[in-house]
Enzyme design. Structure first.
Site, short mmCIF file in Angstrom:
data_model
loop_
_atom_site.label_atom_id
_atom_site.label_comp_id
_atom_site.label_asym_id
_atom_site.label_seq_id
_atom_site.Cartn_x
_atom_site.Cartn_y
_atom_site.Cartn_z
N LYS A 143 35.68 47.59 40.05
CA LYS A 143 35.97 47.80 41.72
C LYS A 143 36.49 49.56 41.62
CE LYS A 143 37.73 43.23 42.66
NZ LYS A 143 38.68 42.33 43.41
N TYR A 175 31.80 39.22 50.39
CA TYR A 175 33.26 38.64 50.46
C TYR A 175 33.43 37.52 51.82
CZ TYR A 175 35.22 40.79 46.45
OH TYR A 175 35.50 41.46 45.12
N PHE A 181 43.97 38.82 54.11
CA PHE A 181 43.44 39.99 53.13
C PHE A 181 42.21 40.54 53.27
CE2 PHE A 181 43.21 36.40 50.42
CZ PHE A 181 41.91 36.61 50.03
N ARG A 194 35.49 35.23 33.48
CA ARG A 194 36.88 35.06 34.29
C ARG A 194 37.91 35.10 33.13
NH1 ARG A 194 36.89 35.06 39.84
NH2 ARG A 194 38.73 33.91 39.76
N THR A 254 43.81 36.80 39.38
CA THR A 254 43.86 37.73 40.51
C THR A 254 44.88 38.53 40.32
OG1 THR A 254 42.55 35.92 41.53
CG2 THR A 254 43.39 37.86 43.08
N ARG A 313 42.83 42.39 33.86
CA ARG A 313 43.67 42.58 34.95
C ARG A 313 45.20 43.04 34.53
NH1 ARG A 313 40.97 38.13 38.68
NH2 ARG A 313 39.65 39.68 40.09
N ASN A 318 42.50 45.24 41.64
CA ASN A 318 42.55 44.59 40.33
C ASN A 318 41.34 44.53 39.66
OD1 ASN A 318 40.65 42.94 41.88
ND2 ASN A 318 42.10 41.15 41.73
N HIS A 378 35.50 42.17 39.26
CA HIS A 378 35.29 40.78 40.01
C HIS A 378 34.61 40.26 39.16
CE1 HIS A 378 33.57 38.25 42.79
NE2 HIS A 378 32.29 38.45 42.32
N GLU A 392 25.54 35.83 44.03
CA GLU A 392 25.95 37.25 43.79
C GLU A 392 25.13 38.00 43.06
OE1 GLU A 392 29.92 36.90 42.51
OE2 GLU A 392 30.66 35.91 44.19
P1 DAT Z 1 39.21 36.61 42.50
O1 DAT Z 1 38.86 38.12 42.58
O2 DAT Z 1 40.27 36.41 41.20
O3 DAT Z 1 38.12 35.59 42.48
P2 DAT Z 1 39.88 35.62 45.22
O4 DAT Z 1 38.45 35.45 45.19
O5 DAT Z 1 40.69 34.81 45.39
O6 DAT Z 1 40.31 36.34 43.71
O7 DAT Z 1 39.82 37.05 46.11
C1 DAT Z 1 39.15 37.92 46.26
C2 DAT Z 1 39.86 39.27 46.05
O8 DAT Z 1 40.61 39.66 47.11
C3 DAT Z 1 40.73 39.63 44.98
O9 DAT Z 1 40.22 40.03 43.66
C4 DAT Z 1 41.72 40.63 45.52
C5 DAT Z 1 41.66 40.21 46.98
N1 DAT Z 1 42.99 39.26 47.21
C6 DAT Z 1 43.13 37.90 47.09
N2 DAT Z 1 44.09 37.48 47.51
C7 DAT Z 1 44.84 38.44 47.82
C8 DAT Z 1 46.20 38.68 48.38
N3 DAT Z 1 46.84 37.54 48.82
N4 DAT Z 1 46.36 39.94 48.82
C9 DAT Z 1 45.68 40.82 48.73
N5 DAT Z 1 44.51 40.90 48.10
C10 DAT Z 1 44.00 39.85 47.73
MG MG Z 2 36.86 35.11 43.93
#
Ligand code: DAT
Ligand code: MG
Length: 138
Positions: free
Chosen positions: A9, A49, A57, A85, A91, A102, A112, A115, A126
């Site tokens: 990222k 996304y 968010f 993962r 996350t 992370r 973070n 991805h 993807e």
């Molecule tokens: P991951 O990237 O671990 O698969 P995710 O798919 O739940 O996590 O969310 C995608 C991205 O969105 C994540 O890497 C960071 C952001 N994100 C998720 N939950 C968040 C939150 N509560 N506040 C801010 N950003 C968030």
């Molecule tokens: Mg995800």
């Protein structure tokens, strides 16, 4: 053998962590079979996304993901989806296991660093988002 889509990222690219992140995946036995750097538009980030559309968010996430260049990369290996993962960690870096990307490198739940696809099905979607067949090793 599985293939999964990972991204470094904008915070990772900005802080010169491209090599560090790729090194962790390669050392775990994952093979880079496709790689490119690109700067997503807001619209492309929203498409990538789309599953998170409507969440609180979503705007912050897609604004951030279009704020600077990312590395998109396809990793291949046994259990590549789960392995990636695991190497990434949870996350939220505060909840990520010690030694994960992370936990060691991420700045916050939003910024973070990496991805990784969360299922084999999403990995295929993807990978196709970023790469054509001719851009991937056979
Ligand atoms: P991951 O990237 O671990 O698969 P995710 O798919 O739940 O996590 O969310 C995608 C991205 O969105 C994540 O890497 C960071 C952001 N994100 C998720 N939950 C968040 C939150 N509560 N506040 C801010 N950003 C968030
Ligand atoms: Mg995800």
């Amino acid at each position: 053998m599985e293939r999964t889509l990972t991204m470094i990222k904008p915070d990772g690219v900005n802080r010169n962590l491209i090599g560090e992140v790729i090194n962790r995946f390669e050392k775990a036995g994952l093979k880079v079979v496709g790689l490119k750097m690109l700067h997503l538009t807001k619209r492309q980030a929203e498409e990538f996304y789309a599953i998170h559309r409507g969440k609180p968010f979503f705007d912050e996430l897609t604004t951030y993901m279009s704020s600077g260049p990312v590395i998109a990369m396809v990793l291949e290996g046994e259990n590549a989806v789960a392995k990636t993962r695991e190497i990434m960690g949870a996350t939220d870096p505060k909840e990520a296991a010690p030694g994960t990307i992370r936990a060691d490198l991420a700045l916050s739940k939003g910024e973070n660093t990496v991805h990784g696809s969360d299922s084999l099905e999403n990995a295929a979607i993807e990978i196709a988002f970023f790469f054509s067949q001719s851009e991937l090793l056979l």
